[in-house]
Design an enzyme around this catalytic site. Structure first.
Site, PDB file in Angstrom:
ATOM      1  N   THR A 126     -23.888 -10.444  -1.023  1.00  0.00           N
ATOM      2  CA  THR A 126     -24.768  -9.608  -0.268  1.00  0.00           C
ATOM      3  C   THR A 126     -26.223 -10.215  -0.691  1.00  0.00           C
ATOM      4  O   THR A 126     -26.996 -10.514   0.170  1.00  0.00           O
ATOM      5  CB  THR A 126     -24.958  -7.993  -0.783  1.00  0.00           C
ATOM      6  N   VAL A 161     -10.888   1.199   5.939  1.00  0.00           N
ATOM      7  CA  VAL A 161     -10.040   1.726   6.917  1.00  0.00           C
ATOM      8  C   VAL A 161      -8.571   1.218   7.095  1.00  0.00           C
ATOM      9  O   VAL A 161      -8.418  -0.222   6.868  1.00  0.00           O
ATOM     10  CB  VAL A 161     -10.382   1.861   8.221  1.00  0.00           C
ATOM     11  N   LYS A 212     -14.481  -2.630  -3.440  1.00  0.00           N
ATOM     12  CA  LYS A 212     -13.577  -2.943  -2.235  1.00  0.00           C
ATOM     13  C   LYS A 212     -12.445  -4.110  -2.632  1.00  0.00           C
ATOM     14  O   LYS A 212     -11.187  -3.840  -2.430  1.00  0.00           O
ATOM     15  CB  LYS A 212     -14.309  -3.594  -1.048  1.00  0.00           C
ATOM     16  N   ARG A 252       3.862  10.782 -14.317  1.00  0.00           N
ATOM     17  CA  ARG A 252       2.652   9.795 -14.410  1.00  0.00           C
ATOM     18  C   ARG A 252       3.370   8.450 -13.976  1.00  0.00           C
ATOM     19  O   ARG A 252       2.497   7.581 -14.177  1.00  0.00           O
ATOM     20  CB  ARG A 252       2.175   9.875 -15.856  1.00  0.00           C
ATOM     21  N   GLY A 263       1.776  -8.606   3.573  1.00  0.00           N
ATOM     22  CA  GLY A 263       1.227  -9.328   4.799  1.00  0.00           C
ATOM     23  C   GLY A 263      -0.252  -8.481   4.924  1.00  0.00           C
ATOM     24  O   GLY A 263      -0.922  -7.864   4.460  1.00  0.00           O
ATOM     25  N   CYS A 266      -5.806  -8.567   4.538  1.00  0.00           N
ATOM     26  CA  CYS A 266      -6.813  -8.156   3.454  1.00  0.00           C
ATOM     27  C   CYS A 266      -6.113  -7.965   1.930  1.00  0.00           C
ATOM     28  O   CYS A 266      -6.485  -8.946   1.275  1.00  0.00           O
ATOM     29  CB  CYS A 266      -7.115  -6.470   3.835  1.00  0.00           C
TER      30      CYS A 266
HETATM   31  N1  SAJ Z   1       3.401  -2.981   1.309  1.00  0.00           N
HETATM   32  C1  SAJ Z   1       4.677  -3.353   0.515  1.00  0.00           C
HETATM   33  N2  SAJ Z   1       5.003  -2.141  -0.194  1.00  0.00           N
HETATM   34  C2  SAJ Z   1       4.057  -0.908  -0.374  1.00  0.00           C
HETATM   35  C3  SAJ Z   1       3.032  -0.938   0.436  1.00  0.00           C
HETATM   36  C4  SAJ Z   1       2.627  -1.895   1.121  1.00  0.00           C
HETATM   37  O1  SAJ Z   1       5.225  -4.249   0.347  1.00  0.00           O
HETATM   38  O2  SAJ Z   1       4.603  -0.088  -0.954  1.00  0.00           O
HETATM   39  C5  SAJ Z   1       3.056  -4.148   2.188  1.00  0.00           C
HETATM   40  C6  SAJ Z   1       2.975  -3.807   3.692  1.00  0.00           C
HETATM   41  O3  SAJ Z   1       4.232  -3.853   4.229  1.00  0.00           O
HETATM   42  C7  SAJ Z   1       1.801  -4.752   4.304  1.00  0.00           C
HETATM   43  C8  SAJ Z   1       0.996  -5.164   3.192  1.00  0.00           C
HETATM   44  O4  SAJ Z   1       1.610  -4.486   1.963  1.00  0.00           O
HETATM   45  O5  SAJ Z   1       2.851  -6.059   4.382  1.00  0.00           O
HETATM   46  C9  SAJ Z   1      -0.305  -4.395   3.205  1.00  0.00           C
HETATM   47  O6  SAJ Z   1      -0.192  -3.216   3.932  1.00  0.00           O
HETATM   48  P1  SAJ Z   1      -0.988  -1.872   3.551  1.00  0.00           P
HETATM   49  O7  SAJ Z   1      -0.458  -0.661   4.401  1.00  0.00           O
HETATM   50  O8  SAJ Z   1      -0.993  -1.659   2.073  1.00  0.00           O
HETATM   51  O9  SAJ Z   1      -2.550  -2.232   3.628  1.00  0.00           O
HETATM   52  P2  SAJ Z   1      -3.181  -2.840   5.005  1.00  0.00           P
HETATM   53  O10 SAJ Z   1      -3.307  -4.347   4.740  1.00  0.00           O
HETATM   54  O11 SAJ Z   1      -2.998  -2.339   6.293  1.00  0.00           O
HETATM   55  O12 SAJ Z   1      -4.635  -2.088   4.686  1.00  0.00           O
HETATM   56  C10 SAJ Z   1      -5.451  -2.393   3.396  1.00  0.00           C
HETATM   57  C11 SAJ Z   1      -5.859  -0.887   2.976  1.00  0.00           C
HETATM   58  N3  SAJ Z   1      -6.156  -0.948   1.511  1.00  0.00           N
HETATM   59  C12 SAJ Z   1      -5.582  -0.034   0.425  1.00  0.00           C
HETATM   60  O13 SAJ Z   1      -5.017   0.569   0.981  1.00  0.00           O
HETATM   61  C13 SAJ Z   1      -6.112  -0.274  -0.730  1.00  0.00           C
HETATM   62  C14 SAJ Z   1      -6.972  -0.521   3.723  1.00  0.00           C
HETATM   63  O14 SAJ Z   1      -7.628   0.605   3.236  1.00  0.00           O
HETATM   64  C15 SAJ Z   1      -8.231  -1.445   3.670  1.00  0.00           C
HETATM   65  O15 SAJ Z   1      -9.026  -1.054   4.450  1.00  0.00           O
HETATM   66  C16 SAJ Z   1      -7.478  -2.701   4.468  1.00  0.00           C
HETATM   67  O16 SAJ Z   1      -6.389  -3.216   3.561  1.00  0.00           O
HETATM   68  C17 SAJ Z   1      -8.639  -3.744   4.437  1.00  0.00           C
HETATM   69  O17 SAJ Z   1      -9.388  -4.010   5.693  1.00  0.00           O
HETATM   70  O18 SAJ Z   1      -8.976  -4.370   3.437  1.00  0.00           O
END
Ligand code: SAJ
Length: 422
Positions: A126, A161, A212, A252, A263, A266
């Site tokens: 920023t 999001v 973030k 916990r 994948g 992000c």
């Molecule tokens: N995944 C796993 N195991 C899990 C959870 C997810 O293998 O238990 C994998 C998913 O299959 C996928 C990857 O992780 O391949 C990412 O998926 P995701 O649902 O965790 O996240 P994204 O990439 O769709 O979105 C994330 C989110 N971040 C968090 O939950 C901390 C979202 O809130 C962010 O806004 C977004 O990244 C971003 O734009 O940064």
């Protein structure tokens, strides 16, 4: 209300929904994107990305005259920059898109304007953006030199999001507001309050940037733990899905789910922004990235072993006669987004090294993207099930959970998501 016109720069997965939601609150929104094709599509009231319900909101915003897209920035009261921040070379953040976006809006800035960086950014981005703006507009004053009396207000307000739930989360999620000064934060809050129902929490720009990155790194580290457990359990002949279910009964403990890799655009990227700034300190964060990035290779090895075992059991069969079906191409369940998907890379690698047929099953798409058509054959669940000798489950789509264990009988199963093996 100080914001009559709002400009959103970068009309992708974050910028377009944000622009449409401002427009739905009857604000005049000017969307800016370097992609003429995207601009044309949006001006026809259509969308160029996949996100549930976004088409309706954009269509309404454009036909009612609140949203208009252009390739050239125009004057506005607030500018939100939502351009990509990929990495380059050895996982170094690439701020090129932020640089060109800030240089493109600089000529139309006027006293009193607010500039917000929404793109996920390394710490310091920023301040860097503010420096680019100040360099381009020596006639205006900026917070880094003039503090609370600056002409231009600047803040970092990262988007958070979840793809697939963007319209809901844009409105409902809490928002971290990192102004370069308290007045910058206050103005940013009044902008987001136009549609955000969650809480707007104030901090400084550097903390907002790090917040973030921390959110996505936290998820990455936790998924890496689950992925590492799955490899350990495979070696020790323990069902990792049962293990995690049991461990999560502890009040916990909350272990995430293993998979074929991480994948999306992000979680597999953002942790590197921390590592590249503090390589000696960010040891766990780097290792988590490496664990998750190496998981597709591990799955590929499992497939090779399965083929070898199958041929050993059937000495009259050759590898050419073994059909492998890969179930799922998307980067996560119940969406059709194939970008940065470990399922795609695993399927492509299997197709490249297996001499027999490889069927790709992805019920969320009707045809493969052009770059995959030469390498993969898209198949339906009903066609692939009886044809396959080996089934590699890569995405836990609802469609696949409905398949009965009888339908899988006689097939060698590699279930990377634990929907059948559990
Ligand atoms: N995944 C796993 N195991 C899990 C959870 C997810 O293998 O238990 C994998 C998913 O299959 C996928 C990857 O992780 O391949 C990412 O998926 P995701 O649902 O965790 O996240 P994204 O990439 O769709 O979105 C994330 C989110 N971040 C968090 O939950 C901390 C979202 O809130 C962010 O806004 C977004 O990244 C971003 O734009 O940064």
């Amino acid at each position: 209300m100080p914001f009559n016109t709002i400009s959103v720069v970068g009309l992708g997965y974050i910028g377009l929904p944000t622009a449409a939601v401002f427009a739905s609150r009857k604000k005049q929104v000017i969307g800016v994107d370097v992609n003429q094709n995207a601009v044309d599509i949006i001006n026809r009231g259509q969308i160029h990305i996949v996100e549930p319900d976004l088409d309706m909101v954009v269509h309404a915003a454009v036909t009612e005259g609140y949203l208009r897209a252009t390739t050239r920035p125009e004057p506005a009261d607030a500018f939100l920059i939502a351009v990509p921040t990929p990495f380059k070379g050895d996982h170094e953040p690439d701020l090129g898109y932020i640089e060109s976006a800030s240089k493109s809006i600089a000529p139309v800035l006027k006293k009193g304007d607010l500039v917000i960086l929404e793109s996920t950014s390394p710490v310091g981005a920023t301040e860097q953006m503010a420096a680019w703006l100040a360099e381009a507009r020596p006639d205006l004053s900026f917070p880094q030199t003039h503090g609370e009396s600056s002409d231009i207000r600047i803040a970092h307000c990262p988007e958070r999001v979840l793809p697939g739930h963007v319209l809901h989360e844009l409105v409902q999620n809490d928002r971290v507001i990192g102004g370069m000064t308290p007045k910058c934060s206050a103005l940013a809050i009044s902008l987001y309050k136009i549609f955000v129902q969650g809480e707007c929490i104030v901090t400084n720009a550097r903390t907002a940037e790090m917040c973030k990155l921390t959110e996505n790194s936290s998820r990455d580290v936790n998924i890496a733990f689950a992925n590492e457990l799955s490899i350990i359990c495979d070696k020790l002949d323990i069902n990792v899905w049962e293990l995690i279910r049991l461990a999560n009964r502890h009040p916990r403990v909350n272990i995430l789910q293993p998979g074929p890799g991480v994948g999306g655009h992000c979680i597999a990227v953002d942790p590197w922004f921390i590592v590249s700034k503090t390589p000696d300190e960010a040891r766990l964060i780097r290792t988590a990235r490496e664990v998750n990035d190496s998981k597709p290779e591990w799955v590929l090895d499992k497939v090779k072993i399965a083929v070898a075992e199958l041929l050993q059991k059937n000495p009259l069969k050759t590898a050419y006669e073994v059909t492998i079906a890969c179930f799922g191409l998307a980067f996560k369940p119940d969406i059709d987004d194939l970008r940065e998907s470990p399922a795609v890379s695993i399927t492509l690698n299997i197709a490249a090294c297996h001499p027999g047929r490889v069927l790709a099953v992805e019920p969320h798409i009707e045809k493969l993207p052009a770059k995959l058509t030469n390498q993969l054959t898209l198949s339906s669940i009903d066609h692939a099930l009886p044809e396959a000798d080996i089934i590699v489950l890569l995405v836990d789509h609802k469609f696949f959970k409905e398949i009965s264990l009888e339908q899988l009988e006689g097939r060698k199963i590699i279930d990377t998501r634990g929907i059948w093996n559990s």
